[in-house]
Design an enzyme around this catalytic site. Structure first.
Site, PDB file in Angstrom:
ATOM      1  N   GLY A 114       0.809  -1.222   0.000  1.00 45.59           N
ATOM      2  CA  GLY A 114       0.000   0.000   0.000  1.00 45.59           C
ATOM      3  C   GLY A 114       0.843   1.273   0.000  1.00 45.59           C
ATOM      4  O   GLY A 114       0.384   2.326  -0.438  1.00 45.59           O
ATOM      5  N   GLU A 117       1.689   1.845  -3.499  1.00 46.74           N
ATOM      6  CA  GLU A 117       0.430   2.250  -4.141  1.00 46.74           C
ATOM      7  C   GLU A 117       0.108   3.720  -3.846  1.00 46.74           C
ATOM      8  O   GLU A 117      -0.418   4.430  -4.697  1.00 46.74           O
ATOM      9  CB  GLU A 117      -0.691   1.306  -3.687  1.00 46.74           C
ATOM     10  CG  GLU A 117      -0.451  -0.097  -4.234  1.00 46.74           C
ATOM     11  CD  GLU A 117      -1.342  -1.156  -3.620  1.00 46.74           C
ATOM     12  OE1 GLU A 117      -1.295  -1.333  -2.377  1.00 46.74           O
ATOM     13  OE2 GLU A 117      -2.106  -1.794  -4.353  1.00 46.74           O
ATOM     14  N   GLU A 137       2.700  -8.301  -1.718  1.00 45.77           N
ATOM     15  CA  GLU A 137       1.432  -8.891  -1.275  1.00 45.77           C
ATOM     16  C   GLU A 137       1.294 -10.390  -1.530  1.00 45.77           C
ATOM     17  O   GLU A 137       0.765 -11.121  -0.697  1.00 45.77           O
ATOM     18  CB  GLU A 137       0.241  -8.159  -1.938  1.00 45.77           C
ATOM     19  CG  GLU A 137      -0.068  -6.795  -1.335  1.00 45.77           C
ATOM     20  CD  GLU A 137       0.695  -5.653  -1.990  1.00 45.77           C
ATOM     21  OE1 GLU A 137       1.706  -5.913  -2.663  1.00 45.77           O
ATOM     22  OE2 GLU A 137       0.268  -4.497  -1.816  1.00 45.77           O
TER      23      GLU A 137
HETATM   24  N1  CAA Z   1       1.717  -3.636   8.859  1.00 50.30           N
HETATM   25  C1  CAA Z   1       1.751  -3.555  10.202  1.00 50.30           C
HETATM   26  N2  CAA Z   1       2.867  -3.316  10.891  1.00 50.30           N
HETATM   27  C2  CAA Z   1       4.004  -3.148  10.197  1.00 50.30           C
HETATM   28  C3  CAA Z   1       4.043  -3.215   8.795  1.00 50.30           C
HETATM   29  C4  CAA Z   1       2.826  -3.455   8.121  1.00 50.30           C
HETATM   30  N3  CAA Z   1       2.739  -3.499   6.776  1.00 50.30           N
HETATM   31  N4  CAA Z   1       5.317  -3.022   8.376  1.00 50.30           N
HETATM   32  C5  CAA Z   1       6.043  -2.842   9.494  1.00 50.30           C
HETATM   33  N5  CAA Z   1       5.250  -2.923  10.588  1.00 50.30           N
HETATM   34  C6  CAA Z   1       5.664  -2.806  12.001  1.00 50.30           C
HETATM   35  C7  CAA Z   1       6.330  -4.084  12.464  1.00 50.30           C
HETATM   36  O1  CAA Z   1       5.358  -5.052  12.819  1.00 50.30           O
HETATM   37  C8  CAA Z   1       7.120  -3.585  13.648  1.00 50.30           C
HETATM   38  O2  CAA Z   1       6.246  -3.397  14.745  1.00 50.30           O
HETATM   39  P1  CAA Z   1       6.640  -4.015  16.207  1.00 50.30           P
HETATM   40  O3  CAA Z   1       7.870  -3.243  16.604  1.00 50.30           O
HETATM   41  O4  CAA Z   1       5.444  -3.736  17.019  1.00 50.30           O
HETATM   42  O5  CAA Z   1       6.924  -5.470  15.970  1.00 50.30           O
HETATM   43  C9  CAA Z   1       7.550  -2.185  13.211  1.00 50.30           C
HETATM   44  O6  CAA Z   1       6.664  -1.814  12.139  1.00 50.30           O
HETATM   45  C10 CAA Z   1       8.972  -2.139  12.662  1.00 50.30           C
HETATM   46  O7  CAA Z   1       9.071  -3.102  11.640  1.00 50.30           O
HETATM   47  P2  CAA Z   1      10.196  -4.255  11.621  1.00 50.30           P
HETATM   48  O8  CAA Z   1      10.661  -4.569  12.998  1.00 50.30           O
HETATM   49  O9  CAA Z   1       9.656  -5.393  10.804  1.00 50.30           O
HETATM   50  O10 CAA Z   1      11.375  -3.498  10.841  1.00 50.30           O
HETATM   51  P3  CAA Z   1      12.504  -4.147   9.936  1.00 50.30           P
HETATM   52  O11 CAA Z   1      13.474  -3.064   9.626  1.00 50.30           O
HETATM   53  O12 CAA Z   1      13.031  -5.395  10.555  1.00 50.30           O
HETATM   54  O13 CAA Z   1      11.775  -4.593   8.574  1.00 50.30           O
HETATM   55  C11 CAA Z   1      10.295  -4.288   6.689  1.00 50.30           C
HETATM   56  C12 CAA Z   1      11.231  -3.613   7.731  1.00 50.30           C
HETATM   57  C13 CAA Z   1      11.140  -5.162   5.735  1.00 50.30           C
HETATM   58  C14 CAA Z   1       9.620  -3.166   5.918  1.00 50.30           C
HETATM   59  C15 CAA Z   1       9.277  -5.167   7.429  1.00 50.30           C
HETATM   60  O14 CAA Z   1       8.665  -4.397   8.474  1.00 50.30           O
HETATM   61  C16 CAA Z   1       8.182  -5.709   6.541  1.00 50.30           C
HETATM   62  O15 CAA Z   1       8.410  -6.638   5.794  1.00 50.30           O
HETATM   63  N6  CAA Z   1       6.962  -5.123   6.642  1.00 50.30           N
HETATM   64  C17 CAA Z   1       5.811  -5.583   5.874  1.00 50.30           C
HETATM   65  C18 CAA Z   1       5.910  -5.170   4.421  1.00 50.30           C
HETATM   66  C19 CAA Z   1       4.747  -5.695   3.627  1.00 50.30           C
HETATM   67  O16 CAA Z   1       4.589  -6.876   3.440  1.00 50.30           O
HETATM   68  N7  CAA Z   1       3.903  -4.787   3.127  1.00 50.30           N
HETATM   69  C20 CAA Z   1       2.737  -5.122   2.344  1.00 50.30           C
HETATM   70  C21 CAA Z   1       1.534  -5.194   3.233  1.00 50.30           C
HETATM   71  S1  CAA Z   1       0.139  -5.874   2.381  1.00 50.30           S
HETATM   72  C22 CAA Z   1      -0.538  -4.599   1.535  1.00 50.30           C
HETATM   73  O17 CAA Z   1      -0.015  -3.503   1.478  1.00 50.30           O
HETATM   74  C23 CAA Z   1      -1.862  -4.938   0.890  1.00 50.30           C
HETATM   75  C24 CAA Z   1      -2.454  -3.914   0.024  1.00 50.30           C
HETATM   76  O18 CAA Z   1      -1.977  -3.576  -1.036  1.00 50.30           O
HETATM   77  C25 CAA Z   1      -3.750  -3.349   0.402  1.00 50.30           C
END
Ligand code: CAA
Length: 262
Positions: A114, A117, A137
């Site tokens: 997102g 996006e 995703e």
């Molecule tokens: N949703 C909710 N929380 C999120 C998040 C997300 N998309 N991305 C990061 N966070 C949170 C983590 O859970 C973490 O929270 P806590 O400290 O409470 O555990 C905090 O942000 C810091 O993140 P990380 O500890 O994971 O940080 P990192 O540096 O180790 O990793 C990252 C960074 C690679 C971006 C990793 O956070 C990650 O992979 N995030 C998810 C990315 C993702 O998959 N995004 C797509 C979501 S689906 C979508 O977007 C659908 C759509 O189109 C509608």
């Protein structure tokens, strides 16, 4: 800092009618939950009617632009709620895309799912060399739900877009630059100033002409070429009903800076 005690989306005013809209949920890497999406929509709607507005810059606070839709929130959703969430996401992204002035994405860090996006709803995308972008995703058993399946291919072509969507891979800023996904990259500490320089350049131009150019380029996209050129002619003509082109052309011939009115 908790979600209740700070604004999820901040509006920051600069000179020349430039406004930054900063997503401000750094503790979750600015992940988009319903509250953040509502706030993006409402802030965009709040500034959309401003006559003095010239450029909007969208960015994120902390080390991320936006790391995607909120995964923890989506885990609890029924399919009906998922539909509403996707519709809310589209409302927020469309409110950004529909702003009447150029919108710049300053991608300061992760722009994933997102988050990418949201950037794709902007007109001009620039990134820090540290930025990482992608549509992860499918790795979550999802598809991009806030416009990614549609806007990415329109921007960089469907071949490269399919690779990003199907692999769910995360790419570096230089690869995003090679794909034409971003126009330019800046060292992290130079991103804000680099983007502001571009914003100021736009803000110094004829405000009616810049708005008109954005509208015509957008409205012409679904039209065939003769309809689109007709739209261009009508819009070119309409500008002559205002003072702006006369001031611009007179200033050019007088070898002075134009004094455009908003
Ligand atoms: N949703 C909710 N929380 C999120 C998040 C997300 N998309 N991305 C990061 N966070 C949170 C983590 O859970 C973490 O929270 P806590 O400290 O409470 O555990 C905090 O942000 C810091 O993140 P990380 O500890 O994971 O940080 P990192 O540096 O180790 O990793 C990252 C960074 C690679 C971006 C990793 O956070 C990650 O992979 N995030 C998810 C990315 C993702 O998959 N995004 C797509 C979501 S689906 C979508 O977007 C659908 C759509 O189109 C509608």
């Amino acid at each position: 800092m908790t979600e209740e005690t700070h604004e999820l989306v901040e509006l920051i005013e600069h000179e020349q009618g430039i406004v930054t809209l900063r997503i401000n949920r750094p503790e979750a890497l600015n992940a988009l939950n319903a509250n953040v999406l509502e706030a993006i929509h409402d802030k965009a709607a709040e500034i959309a009617t401003r006559k003095d507005l010239s450029v909007v810059i969208v960015t994120g606070s902390g080390r991320a632009f936006v790391a995607g839709a909120d995964i923890k929130a989506m885990l609890e959703m029924t399919s009906d709620e998922a539909e509403q969430f996707a519709q809310l996401g589209h409302r927020a992204m469309n409110a950004i895309a529909a702003l009447p002035v150029p919108v710049i994405a300053a991608i300061n860090g992760f722009a994933l799912g997102g988050g990418l996006e949201l950037a794709l709803s902007c007109d001009l995308l620039y990134a820090s060399t540290k930025a990482r972008v992608g549509l992860p995703e499918v790795g979550l058993g999802l598809i991009p739900g806030f416009g990614g399946t549609q806007r990415l291919g329109r921007l960089i072509g469907y071949h490269a877009a399919r690779e990003l969507v199907f692999t769910g891979g995360m790419i570096k800023a230089d690869e995003a630059l090679r794909l034409g996904l971003v126009l330019k990259t800046f060292e992290p500490e130079a991103l804000e100033e680099g983007v502001m320089t571009i914003a100021k350049q736009i803000a110094a131009r004829g405000p009616g002409a810049v708005r008109c150019a954005k509208r015509v380029m957008e409205q012409g996209r679904p039209l065939n070429i003769s309809q689109a050129l007709e739209l261009e002619t009508r819009s070119f003509q309409e500008l002559f009903d205002s003072e702006e082109p006369f001031e611009g052309m007179r200033a050019h011939l007088d070898k002075r800076a134009p004094e455009f009115r908003k």
